[in-house]
Structure formats: C-alpha cells, structure tokens
Design a protein around this motif. Structure first.
Motif, PDB file in Angstrom:
ATOM      1  N   GLU A 194       5.667   7.177   1.995  1.00 26.28           N
ATOM      2  CA  GLU A 194       4.629   6.708   1.086  1.00 26.28           C
ATOM      3  C   GLU A 194       4.728   7.291  -0.319  1.00 26.28           C
ATOM      4  O   GLU A 194       5.104   8.448  -0.510  1.00 26.28           O
ATOM      5  CB  GLU A 194       3.250   7.024   1.656  1.00 26.28           C
ATOM      6  N   ASN A 195       4.401   6.447  -1.307  1.00 28.83           N
ATOM      7  CA  ASN A 195       4.286   6.878  -2.692  1.00 28.83           C
ATOM      8  C   ASN A 195       5.566   7.503  -3.244  1.00 28.83           C
ATOM      9  O   ASN A 195       5.517   8.415  -4.073  1.00 28.83           O
ATOM     10  CB  ASN A 195       3.129   7.883  -2.852  1.00 28.83           C
ATOM     11  N   ASP A 251       0.303  -2.130   4.545  1.00 35.29           N
ATOM     12  CA  ASP A 251       1.291  -1.095   4.793  1.00 35.29           C
ATOM     13  C   ASP A 251       2.680  -1.669   5.053  1.00 35.29           C
ATOM     14  O   ASP A 251       3.672  -0.934   4.981  1.00 35.29           O
ATOM     15  CB  ASP A 251       0.881  -0.248   6.001  1.00 35.29           C
ATOM     16  N   THR A 258      -7.002  -1.810   4.272  1.00 31.89           N
ATOM     17  CA  THR A 258      -5.541  -1.817   4.233  1.00 31.89           C
ATOM     18  C   THR A 258      -5.071  -2.509   5.501  1.00 31.89           C
ATOM     19  O   THR A 258      -5.401  -2.036   6.614  1.00 31.89           O
ATOM     20  CB  THR A 258      -4.959  -0.393   4.193  1.00 31.89           C
ATOM     21  N   GLU A 272       1.056  -0.584  -4.730  1.00 37.62           N
ATOM     22  CA  GLU A 272      -0.056   0.308  -5.040  1.00 37.62           C
ATOM     23  C   GLU A 272       0.421   1.737  -4.845  1.00 37.62           C
ATOM     24  O   GLU A 272       1.086   2.046  -3.840  1.00 37.62           O
ATOM     25  CB  GLU A 272      -1.244  -0.001  -4.121  1.00 37.62           C
ATOM     26  N   VAL A 273       0.120   2.609  -5.821  1.00 38.16           N
ATOM     27  CA  VAL A 273       0.451   4.023  -5.714  1.00 38.16           C
ATOM     28  C   VAL A 273      -0.758   4.855  -6.143  1.00 38.16           C
ATOM     29  O   VAL A 273      -1.625   4.385  -6.881  1.00 38.16           O
ATOM     30  CB  VAL A 273       1.679   4.404  -6.578  1.00 38.16           C
ATOM     31  N   ASP A 274      -0.792   6.097  -5.651  1.00 43.90           N
ATOM     32  CA  ASP A 274      -1.903   6.998  -5.916  1.00 43.90           C
ATOM     33  C   ASP A 274      -1.473   8.079  -6.897  1.00 43.90           C
ATOM     34  O   ASP A 274      -0.378   8.639  -6.765  1.00 43.90           O
ATOM     35  CB  ASP A 274      -2.362   7.668  -4.617  1.00 43.90           C
ATOM     36  N   HIS A 332      -1.074  10.835  -2.557  1.00 43.01           N
ATOM     37  CA  HIS A 332      -2.405  10.409  -2.137  1.00 43.01           C
ATOM     38  C   HIS A 332      -3.343  11.581  -1.886  1.00 43.01           C
ATOM     39  O   HIS A 332      -4.458  11.626  -2.407  1.00 43.01           O
ATOM     40  CB  HIS A 332      -2.315   9.553  -0.872  1.00 43.01           C
ATOM     41  N   HIS A 337       0.829  -1.200   0.000  1.00 43.68           N
ATOM     42  CA  HIS A 337       0.000   0.000   0.000  1.00 43.68           C
ATOM     43  C   HIS A 337       0.866   1.254   0.000  1.00 43.68           C
ATOM     44  O   HIS A 337       1.676   1.470   0.904  1.00 43.68           O
ATOM     45  CB  HIS A 337      -0.892  -0.020   1.250  1.00 43.68           C
ATOM     46  N   ARG A 338       0.726   2.064  -1.034  1.00 45.93           N
ATOM     47  CA  ARG A 338       1.545   3.262  -1.220  1.00 45.93           C
ATOM     48  C   ARG A 338       3.035   2.914  -1.172  1.00 45.93           C
ATOM     49  O   ARG A 338       3.865   3.703  -0.702  1.00 45.93           O
ATOM     50  CB  ARG A 338       1.206   4.346  -0.190  1.00 45.93           C
ATOM     51  N   ALA A 349       3.755   1.839   3.006  1.00 47.46           N
ATOM     52  CA  ALA A 349       3.906   3.100   3.713  1.00 47.46           C
ATOM     53  C   ALA A 349       4.303   2.932   5.171  1.00 47.46           C
ATOM     54  O   ALA A 349       4.761   3.891   5.801  1.00 47.46           O
ATOM     55  CB  ALA A 349       2.617   3.908   3.625  1.00 47.46           C
ATOM     56  N   LYS A 388      -6.882   8.834  -8.652  1.00 47.62           N
ATOM     57  CA  LYS A 388      -7.567   9.639  -7.645  1.00 47.62           C
ATOM     58  C   LYS A 388      -8.538  10.641  -8.257  1.00 47.62           C
ATOM     59  O   LYS A 388      -9.344  11.238  -7.540  1.00 47.62           O
ATOM     60  CB  LYS A 388      -6.543  10.394  -6.788  1.00 47.62           C
TER      61      LYS A 388
END
Length: 250
Positions: free
Chosen positions: A38-39, A238, A217, A55-57, A70, A29-30, A33, A125
C-alpha cells in the motif's frame, strides 16, 4: 470509465440507480492495496494501467517532508515503531512497507510515478499540510483530487485556490449533513463508506447538490455490486479486478 472533469463529475439530472459500470470511476485505494504494498510507488505504477485514479494517504514527518503513509504509527507497516510525526525522513526512507522491499515514498515520488493521464486522489491525513501538498502538486503538474476528513484542510485549499478539486470524507450521519458540509466547503464530491453510500437517498441527495459520490472501500465483488446498484459515481477499491462488471483498462 468516465470522461468528466477529473473523471469525478456528476450530472444531477442523470439516472442514478443503477449505475452503468462503464460510467463508474475506479479509484485504487492506497494504490490498490489488495494487489501491491500500500501507498508505494510500485503500487501506483502497477495499478495505473487498470484504474482511473489512485488514492494515497499523506502526512508530515518530523523533518517536514510530506510522506505517503496511512497510519499515524509505523508499527503495522514496518519493522520500526513510533509515530510518523516523530521520525525524520532520513529514517523513514530506509524502512520498507509490510513484507515487501518497497520503501515509504515522499508525495513528490508518487506524483513522479503517476502517468500524465492518471488522477491522484491525495487524502490529507492532517489539517496543516494542505498548502504544502498543493505546492507539490503544482510543481509536478499532476491532476489531483484532494480529500480529507478534516474540514479545515479542505477549507485551507478553498481559501488559497478555489479551483482545486476537493472531496469531503465522511464516516456516518444523515445524507443532508454530509452534503451540506461538502457544499459549504465548495467540494466537487463526497466520499462515504459503503454502508452510508448505499443507504436510501444518500446518492440522490448528493447528486441533487451537484456532488459526485465516490464510496470506500470495496474489497470484493459483493461490495462493488452494492455500490453500482446504489448509483455511485466512483468506487474506491483495494483491487482493480473485483468483477467483470467493473470498468477496467486491462
């Protein structure tokens, strides 16, 4: 770890309760994170050896680039304030994420950082960025699963290229509503929160429609064990080290 198409397919005739931990897809997740900022490119690179997918936003900034972030606003993630949509890339590229030295990347930077065998789950998003995100994925030749809460974004991908792998993110509601919506959009998966994924009948209903279930998550071992018991196909987490029972490449 799964070996299906994009690691996310499901066999509707298979046993679903409980899931064999070796068959579940682990999605960072991200970029995980809980382990790294994150990301960020660093998060993707460091998570890659341990997970099946990251997973990325993604959202669009004021100058038109697709950036991996995000929040709609910059306040939580950076020392800056205001909306991402109002900031140019020249401004965003100089910001760092949380307390790290890692910058906000463009989507292309994440694709470049992902190993060839790593699936990238791109969460859209905003509804109007689907086509540009698809173009970026094609240029990078990256294996991508697109997901979104915005049905119009997934519909745009379906209409432009029905072969794209798509997943509908849902927050609540009965299983039938989520499954019907995902099916209408031609999705390969549905992504519910933990509490919805573990409701009786959710996984079975999704599997009956040929949809994989990747739940979000998981933050700890208890979350992971609940999802495994519910029979999900993928766990969006995470951390990659939630428990010894989760699949891991490490």
């Amino acid at each position: 770890m799964t070996d299906g198409a994009n690691g996310l397919g499901t066999d509707a005739d298979a046993e679903t309760d409980p899931t064999d931990p070796t068959d579940v897809t682990l999605i960072g997740h991200r970029g995980c994170a809980g382990r790294h900022p994150e990301n960020t490119v660093a998060a993707v690179e460091r998570a890659a050896p341990h997970v099946d997918a990251v997973e990325v936003d993604v959202r669009r900034c004021a100058s038109g680039e697709l950036v991996v972030v995000h929040d709609a606003k910059l306040d939580r993630l950076t020392d800056a304030s205001g909306r991402v949509a109002d900031a140019d890339w020249e401004e965003l590229r100089d910001l760092t994420v949380l307390d790290s030295a890692e910058p906000i990347p463009r989507l292309e930077g994440v694709f470049d950082a992902a190993p060839d065998d790593l699936l990238v789950n791109v969460e859209l998003k905003q509804p109007g960025i689907a086509s540009d995100a698809l173009d970026a994925a094609r240029r990078a030749a990256t294996d991508v699963l697109f997901s979104s809460f915005h049905a119009e974004a997934l519909a745009a991908l379906r209409d432009r290229d029905p072969t794209t792998d798509r997943a509908l993110l849902v927050a609540d509601g009965p299983p039938e509503r989520a499954v019907d919506a995902a099916t209408d959009l031609g999705c390969v998966a549905v992504h519910p929160p933990i509490d919805l994924a573990t409701e009786p009948g959710f996984v079975e209903t999704a599997h009956g429609a040929g949809l994989a279930v990747n739940a979000w998550t998981a933050a700890d071992r208890e979350d992971a064990e609940r999802l495994l018991a519910a029979g999900v196909d993928g766990i969006i987490a995470d951390r990659w080290d939630l428990s010894d029972g989760l699949p891991s490449r490490s």
